[in-house]
Design a protein around this motif. Sequence first.
Motif, PDB file in Angstrom:
ATOM      1  N   SER A 107       0.822  -1.209   0.000  1.00 52.68           N
ATOM      2  CA  SER A 107       0.000   0.000   0.000  1.00 52.68           C
ATOM      3  C   SER A 107       0.858   1.263   0.000  1.00 52.68           C
ATOM      4  O   SER A 107       0.636   2.175  -0.807  1.00 52.68           O
ATOM      5  N   TYR A 108       1.865   1.316   0.880  1.00 56.64           N
ATOM      6  CA  TYR A 108       2.643   2.542   1.040  1.00 56.64           C
ATOM      7  C   TYR A 108       3.819   2.646   0.079  1.00 56.64           C
ATOM      8  O   TYR A 108       4.060   3.702  -0.502  1.00 56.64           O
ATOM      9  N   ARG A 120       2.267   1.472  -3.763  1.00 57.12           N
ATOM     10  CA  ARG A 120       1.057   2.182  -4.183  1.00 57.12           C
ATOM     11  C   ARG A 120       0.054   1.281  -4.886  1.00 57.12           C
ATOM     12  O   ARG A 120      -0.656   1.715  -5.805  1.00 57.12           O
TER      13      ARG A 120
END
Length: 200
Positions: free
Chosen positions: A143-144, A147
């Motif tokens: 997620s971080y 992306r």
Amino acid sequence: MTWDEQTSDAMLLRAWREGDKTAADVLITRLGPRLYNFFASKVVDGADALCQQALADCVADSGPLGPDGTRHSVRCLMFTAARQRLLQRLGERGSSSLDPGERSVADLDPRIDEVVDGPLQRRRLLLALRQLPVDAQVALELSYWERLTTEEIARVIERPEPEVEAQLARARAQLRGMIDDEREVSDRTIDARGSEDERG
């Protein structure tokens, strides 16, 4: 055919599957470091071999390919293969009944903490991530750092999207708590050493 930065991952992988070595080189250059980082944060050794295996799985897969952000994106396919290879590796090192929703990398191979280096803040983050259940660590990193969308992450860790959203929220809270706790311990240790030096 000539490939450039504007060529999509899907086009490159299709060409690679058809035997185009130049397309393979471009895609490996583009995505290889991301795949290596995925494994390097979770295994002590063998990250290179795991990368090669995961990429070979992507080439051998005959499933559909779609644009970034969808469950058929090349990055989604790549990290799905990477997770499967990771679980296979951790199962060999730990338990054949590995539950990636419960067990962490640190549970299965305590040596992983020995290879953490870099600035203090980065070390704290990596050490805390490795205490999370494997799938929570994977979900947060994808997620971080990568992306990936919730749709993509759901495919990678084989969970429904609403579960992924809830898991990400829990993992963020756990991670913040672990980092705060580790910082407090470090600060108390520094204070104690300072007091000893003053008395000495």
